[in-house]
Motif scaffolding. Structure first.
Motif, PDB file in Angstrom:
ATOM      1  N   LYS A 199       0.828  -1.199   0.000  1.00 50.96           N
ATOM      2  CA  LYS A 199       0.000   0.000   0.000  1.00 50.96           C
ATOM      3  C   LYS A 199       0.870   1.260   0.000  1.00 50.96           C
ATOM      4  O   LYS A 199       1.916   1.306   0.631  1.00 50.96           O
ATOM      5  CB  LYS A 199      -0.913   0.003   1.224  1.00 50.96           C
ATOM      6  N   THR A 200       0.392   2.280  -0.697  1.00 48.79           N
ATOM      7  CA  THR A 200       1.142   3.532  -0.797  1.00 48.79           C
ATOM      8  C   THR A 200       1.407   4.128   0.578  1.00 48.79           C
ATOM      9  O   THR A 200       2.496   4.664   0.839  1.00 48.79           O
ATOM     10  CB  THR A 200       0.371   4.563  -1.641  1.00 48.79           C
ATOM     11  N   SER A 201       0.422   4.056   1.455  1.00 47.52           N
ATOM     12  CA  SER A 201       0.603   4.634   2.788  1.00 47.52           C
ATOM     13  C   SER A 201       1.769   3.975   3.522  1.00 47.52           C
ATOM     14  O   SER A 201       2.553   4.648   4.208  1.00 47.52           O
ATOM     15  CB  SER A 201      -0.686   4.496   3.608  1.00 47.52           C
ATOM     16  N   GLU A 202       1.925   2.662   3.370  1.00 57.08           N
ATOM     17  CA  GLU A 202       3.006   1.950   4.045  1.00 57.08           C
ATOM     18  C   GLU A 202       4.362   2.313   3.451  1.00 57.08           C
ATOM     19  O   GLU A 202       5.329   2.577   4.174  1.00 57.08           O
ATOM     20  CB  GLU A 202       2.772   0.444   3.941  1.00 57.08           C
ATOM     21  N   VAL A 203       4.439   2.339   2.135  1.00 54.61           N
ATOM     22  CA  VAL A 203       5.717   2.601   1.469  1.00 54.61           C
ATOM     23  C   VAL A 203       6.179   4.033   1.691  1.00 54.61           C
ATOM     24  O   VAL A 203       7.346   4.293   2.041  1.00 54.61           O
ATOM     25  CB  VAL A 203       5.601   2.309  -0.043  1.00 54.61           C
ATOM     26  N   LEU A 204       5.280   5.001   1.525  1.00 57.14           N
ATOM     27  CA  LEU A 204       5.667   6.409   1.601  1.00 57.14           C
ATOM     28  C   LEU A 204       5.894   6.881   3.031  1.00 57.14           C
ATOM     29  O   LEU A 204       6.696   7.793   3.260  1.00 57.14           O
ATOM     30  CB  LEU A 204       4.609   7.275   0.911  1.00 57.14           C
ATOM     31  N   LEU A 205       5.191   6.283   3.992  1.00 59.88           N
ATOM     32  CA  LEU A 205       5.455   6.632   5.386  1.00 59.88           C
ATOM     33  C   LEU A 205       6.762   6.019   5.873  1.00 59.88           C
ATOM     34  O   LEU A 205       7.413   6.566   6.775  1.00 59.88           O
ATOM     35  CB  LEU A 205       4.295   6.170   6.274  1.00 59.88           C
ATOM     36  N   ASN A 206       7.158   4.913   5.284  1.00 57.24           N
ATOM     37  CA  ASN A 206       8.434   4.297   5.632  1.00 57.24           C
ATOM     38  C   ASN A 206       9.603   5.176   5.196  1.00 57.24           C
ATOM     39  O   ASN A 206      10.622   5.244   5.882  1.00 57.24           O
ATOM     40  CB  ASN A 206       8.549   2.921   4.963  1.00 57.24           C
ATOM     41  N   TRP A 207       9.429   5.855   4.048  1.00 62.64           N
ATOM     42  CA  TRP A 207      10.495   6.721   3.529  1.00 62.64           C
ATOM     43  C   TRP A 207       9.847   7.875   2.779  1.00 62.64           C
ATOM     44  O   TRP A 207       9.414   7.729   1.642  1.00 62.64           O
ATOM     45  CB  TRP A 207      11.418   5.913   2.604  1.00 62.64           C
ATOM     46  N   ASN A 208       9.769   9.031   3.447  1.00 63.98           N
ATOM     47  CA  ASN A 208       9.148  10.197   2.824  1.00 63.98           C
ATOM     48  C   ASN A 208       9.987  10.650   1.628  1.00 63.98           C
ATOM     49  O   ASN A 208      11.219  10.753   1.729  1.00 63.98           O
ATOM     50  CB  ASN A 208       9.021  11.341   3.837  1.00 63.98           C
ATOM     51  N   PRO A 209       9.347  10.928   0.495  1.00 60.40           N
ATOM     52  CA  PRO A 209      10.100  11.319  -0.712  1.00 60.40           C
ATOM     53  C   PRO A 209      10.987  12.543  -0.542  1.00 60.40           C
ATOM     54  O   PRO A 209      11.967  12.701  -1.280  1.00 60.40           O
ATOM     55  CB  PRO A 209       8.984  11.581  -1.737  1.00 60.40           C
ATOM     56  N   ASN A 210      10.673  13.414   0.408  1.00 57.19           N
ATOM     57  CA  ASN A 210      11.499  14.601   0.611  1.00 57.19           C
ATOM     58  C   ASN A 210      12.799  14.303   1.339  1.00 57.19           C
ATOM     59  O   ASN A 210      13.700  15.146   1.369  1.00 57.19           O
ATOM     60  CB  ASN A 210      10.716  15.676   1.379  1.00 57.19           C
ATOM     61  N   ASP A 211      12.907  13.113   1.929  1.00 53.13           N
ATOM     62  CA  ASP A 211      14.135  12.737   2.624  1.00 53.13           C
ATOM     63  C   ASP A 211      15.084  12.098   1.612  1.00 53.13           C
ATOM     64  O   ASP A 211      15.033  10.892   1.355  1.00 53.13           O
ATOM     65  CB  ASP A 211      13.830  11.763   3.765  1.00 53.13           C
ATOM     66  N   VAL A 212      15.953  12.915   1.057  1.00 53.94           N
ATOM     67  CA  VAL A 212      16.779  12.438  -0.055  1.00 53.94           C
ATOM     68  C   VAL A 212      18.240  12.197   0.319  1.00 53.94           C
ATOM     69  O   VAL A 212      19.014  11.707  -0.503  1.00 53.94           O
ATOM     70  CB  VAL A 212      16.721  13.429  -1.243  1.00 53.94           C
ATOM     71  N   THR A 213      18.609  12.559   1.539  1.00 57.90           N
ATOM     72  CA  THR A 213      20.009  12.407   1.932  1.00 57.90           C
ATOM     73  C   THR A 213      20.127  11.336   3.014  1.00 57.90           C
ATOM     74  O   THR A 213      19.551  11.486   4.098  1.00 57.90           O
ATOM     75  CB  THR A 213      20.590  13.730   2.438  1.00 57.90           C
ATOM     76  N   THR A 214      20.847  10.271   2.701  1.00 59.20           N
ATOM     77  CA  THR A 214      21.088   9.190   3.645  1.00 59.20           C
ATOM     78  C   THR A 214      22.587   9.001   3.777  1.00 59.20           C
ATOM     79  O   THR A 214      23.288   8.801   2.781  1.00 59.20           O
ATOM     80  CB  THR A 214      20.443   7.878   3.172  1.00 59.20           C
ATOM     81  N   MET A 215      23.096   9.072   4.989  1.00 57.53           N
ATOM     82  CA  MET A 215      24.534   8.957   5.212  1.00 57.53           C
ATOM     83  C   MET A 215      24.807   7.860   6.229  1.00 57.53           C
ATOM     84  O   MET A 215      24.082   7.709   7.216  1.00 57.53           O
ATOM     85  CB  MET A 215      25.110  10.291   5.696  1.00 57.53           C
ATOM     86  N   ALA A 216      25.849   7.085   5.965  1.00 52.32           N
ATOM     87  CA  ALA A 216      26.235   6.007   6.861  1.00 52.32           C
ATOM     88  C   ALA A 216      26.556   6.572   8.246  1.00 52.32           C
ATOM     89  O   ALA A 216      27.043   7.703   8.356  1.00 52.32           O
ATOM     90  CB  ALA A 216      27.439   5.263   6.294  1.00 52.32           C
ATOM     91  N   PRO A 217      26.221   5.813   9.311  1.00 48.20           N
ATOM     92  CA  PRO A 217      25.781   4.410   9.315  1.00 48.20           C
ATOM     93  C   PRO A 217      24.293   4.213   9.092  1.00 48.20           C
ATOM     94  O   PRO A 217      23.792   3.087   9.184  1.00 48.20           O
ATOM     95  CB  PRO A 217      26.183   3.953  10.711  1.00 48.20           C
ATOM     96  N   ASN A 218      23.555   5.288   8.801  1.00 49.75           N
ATOM     97  CA  ASN A 218      22.126   5.152   8.542  1.00 49.75           C
ATOM     98  C   ASN A 218      21.907   4.470   7.185  1.00 49.75           C
ATOM     99  O   ASN A 218      22.783   4.508   6.303  1.00 49.75           O
ATOM    100  CB  ASN A 218      21.444   6.515   8.559  1.00 49.75           C
ATOM    101  N   TYR A 219      20.735   3.893   7.003  1.00 52.60           N
ATOM    102  CA  TYR A 219      20.398   3.259   5.734  1.00 52.60           C
ATOM    103  C   TYR A 219      18.886   3.251   5.555  1.00 52.60           C
ATOM    104  O   TYR A 219      18.135   3.493   6.509  1.00 52.60           O
ATOM    105  CB  TYR A 219      20.960   1.835   5.655  1.00 52.60           C
ATOM    106  N   ARG A 220      18.452   2.970   4.339  1.00 54.79           N
ATOM    107  CA  ARG A 220      17.030   2.924   4.011  1.00 54.79           C
ATOM    108  C   ARG A 220      16.599   1.492   3.712  1.00 54.79           C
ATOM    109  O   ARG A 220      17.315   0.749   3.026  1.00 54.79           O
ATOM    110  CB  ARG A 220      16.733   3.790   2.775  1.00 54.79           C
ATOM    111  N   GLU A 221      15.425   1.135   4.206  1.00 61.48           N
ATOM    112  CA  GLU A 221      14.830  -0.149   3.860  1.00 61.48           C
ATOM    113  C   GLU A 221      13.887   0.078   2.682  1.00 61.48           C
ATOM    114  O   GLU A 221      12.949   0.873   2.764  1.00 61.48           O
ATOM    115  CB  GLU A 221      14.077  -0.733   5.043  1.00 61.48           C
ATOM    116  N   VAL A 222      14.155  -0.604   1.596  1.00 57.86           N
ATOM    117  CA  VAL A 222      13.459  -0.363   0.339  1.00 57.86           C
ATOM    118  C   VAL A 222      12.415  -1.447   0.094  1.00 57.86           C
ATOM    119  O   VAL A 222      12.710  -2.643   0.185  1.00 57.86           O
ATOM    120  CB  VAL A 222      14.471  -0.328  -0.834  1.00 57.86           C
ATOM    121  N   TYR A 223      11.199  -1.023  -0.215  1.00 57.03           N
ATOM    122  CA  TYR A 223      10.117  -1.954  -0.543  1.00 57.03           C
ATOM    123  C   TYR A 223      10.278  -2.406  -1.995  1.00 57.03           C
ATOM    124  O   TYR A 223       9.528  -2.016  -2.877  1.00 57.03           O
ATOM    125  CB  TYR A 223       8.764  -1.285  -0.345  1.00 57.03           C
TER     126      TYR A 223
END
Length: 562
Positions: A199-223
């Protein structure tokens, strides 16, 4: 041949010598060993003893062999009625043939072993790294063309660093157990539930499109539900998915990677080609959301209550666009090195006299020139606060004479319908080719969700992009502007703003999946698939369309798009 053409020397008799078993021929005689040979020819045979150092006996044996050969000549050479000499074929010795075959096999096997050891062994030459494609070529001989390249050690090191960074920052959320298939080792036929969607609500709330900068040690979980194929390993499987009109990502194509090494690894390569003077179509916006629109006949023709999106088009040299894109990266990453480079670029630009050149074709926006705002003269502060989307649209006709069109088609031979050896996988229907469209993005730029009425191959040659995808069956839930609207086929709500989702409750139930593409990836998007694009940093993307398929046309028609 006629008899007069025969050589004058006598015909050599046909005979074969065979060693007799040792038990039958070895016996003491005058302190000499006697070796017994059989002189065989057809039905005649003679047994001759040869004492080792007895000259008279050897002479007798020689004379005996000559006599035997002379007596056999008449039998082996027969003349036909026309006088032509016919020769009987020699009977081959099976033992001799077996020895020759064994020797040949041993020679070939040894040669292969030496070559394999040279390429696959550890070796002592640490300055040469054989590419993975070359190693696979030796292990699984399946040639795919002329582009098997050997990477330098520096190229291999750069590639490894990029791959390590990419896989550490963007990690698939679900494994094979949850999906029912391994996205990196997909089955030969698409699974029934392929690609998995949420569902769109699950995917977009997991990673808001405006959050475009990810720096280690952080990471993104991708659907992620899309398969990722290796061009060298999974070419045939990827071809099956393409023919079945299923989306996927394919990577490690030597032709594509050759472009990546120029465009991405060399920061000045494109700058030198595109320059600082000639201007190109560039979309701009005071916000990071870009919405396509077309107002035929000006604002007076717009629907009631319609507000023109804030983005429009201008013309800009590549060098200036690159400066602004690097500035966005420098600020987001806190890079002093990038900031110094941006400062130097800006100083050089401001020191040069302004030069204008030809623009592009029909721009995005309003057709009525009277209603256009003439605000091309922006202040430096205004430029720094805006987002820009650099564009190059190359046409096949222009490739024969236009400098930039020719450059694009020469660089991207796998998108050139004339070069079928390179482009047969990517350009499905060469007669329906619609040019090569390049969009170079900067960090934060978002292209609104929409669908296109043709199949599409989308390649990334530098940087990273996030694609959120939806099957055409989700059309009724995508909150689309209808036919006749300036932004038809595009979603009417902001996907990054959850408060807007309540305007279209069905949108939260739409099923989508996502994938983060990086340099070297090519996405196959079948006709009418939805895609929402988020630029995660400076990136270079080009795509090519080729033909329309009808397998999902009924879904689109239900939404009012014929």
């Amino acid at each position: 041949r006629s008899s007069q053409n025969q050589p004058t020397s006598p015909t050599r008799p046909s005979f074969t010598t065979t060693r007799v078993p040792t038990s039958a021929v070895s016996s003491p005689l005058s302190n000499h060993k006697i070796t017994q040979y059989y002189l065989l020819s057809n039905k005649a045979a003679a047994t001759v003893p040869f004492p080792k150092n007895d000259g008279s006996t050897n002479n007798m044996a020689l004379e005996h062999r000559r006599t035997a050969a002379s007596s056999l000549q008449g039998k082996t050479n027969r003349k036909s009625k026309s006088g032509t000499v016919k020769r009987r074929r020699r009977k081959s010795d099976p033992n001799k043939a077996a020895c020759i075959a064994a020797a040949t096999f041993a020679t070939v096997f040894l040669s292969i072993g030496i070559v394999a050891n040279h390429f696959l062994g550890k070796g002592d030459d640490s300055n040469t790294i054989v590419s993975a494609s070359s190693r696979r070529f030796l292990k699984e001989w399946t040639p795919k063309g002329k582009n098997m390249e050997i990477m330098s050690s520096q190229d291999a090191q750069i590639l490894k660093q990029k791959e390590d960074r990419y896989h550490s920052l963007y990690r698939p959320k679900f494994d094979e157990k949850t999906l029912g298939y391994d996205i990196y080792n997909c089955p030969p036929q698409p699974p029934e539930n392929y690609p998995m969607a949420w569902k769109t609500s699950e995917v977009l709330l997991n990673w808001n499109p405006n959050d475009v900068t990810t720096m280690a040690p952080n990471y993104r979980e991708v659907y992620q539900g899309l398969c990722v194929f290796d061009y060298e390993k999974h070419y045939e499987i990827a071809l099956t998915y393409r023919n079945l009109e299923k989306p996927f990502v394919i990577r490690n194509d030597p032709k594509v990677m050759a472009v990546v090494r120029k465009w991405d690894d060399d920061p000045e390569y494109l700058h030198k080609v595109l320059g600082d003077v000639e201007e190109y179509r560039t979309e701009r916006s005071p916000v990071n959301q870009f919405m396509w629109y077309r107002l035929r006949g000006g604002k007076s023709n717009s629907p009631a209550g319609y507000q023109v999106p804030p983005n429009d088009e201008t013309e800009m040299p590549f060098g200036e666009w690159l400066e602004h894109a690097l500035d966005k990266d420098a600020k987001a990453l806190g890079s002093v090195e990038l900031a110094a480079r941006v400062k130097a670029m800006k100083e050089r630009r401001l020191s040069r006299a302004g030069n204008k050149s030809e623009g592009g074709d029909e721009p995005l926006g309003i057709d009525d020139e009277d209603n256009k705002e003439q605000d091309d003269e922006e202040s430096e502060e205004s430029k720094e606060s805006k987002w820009y989307y650099f564009r190059i649209n190359a046409a096949l006709k222009g490739a024969k004479k236009g400098r930039i069109d020719k450059f694009v088609y020469d660089e991207l031979s796998f998108f050139d319908p004339r070069k079928r050896e390179d482009s047969s996988f990517y350009i499905v229907d060469p007669k329906e080719e619609r040019g090569i469209n390049c969009r170079f993005g900067m960090r934060g730029v978002i292209a609104a969700n929409h669908f296109d009425m043709s199949r599409n191959m989308i390649a990334i040659f530098g940087g990273e992009r996030r694609y959120v995808l939806g099957h055409p069956s989700q059309c009724s839930k995508m909150a689309l502007y209808p036919r006749g609207h300036p932004s038809l086929r595009h979603s009417a709500i902001d996907w990054s703003n959850p408060t807007e989702w309540d305007k279209h409750p069905e949108f939260k139930e739409a099923l989508i999946n996502e994938v983060v593409m990086h340099a070297g990836d090519v996405l196959y998007l079948p006709t009418s698939w939805f895609h929402y694009i988020v630029n995660l940093g400076l990136n270079f993307q080009c795509n090519a369309r080729s033909g329309i398929t009808e397998e999902n046309a009924h879904h689109i028609k239900k939404c009012g798009f014929a």
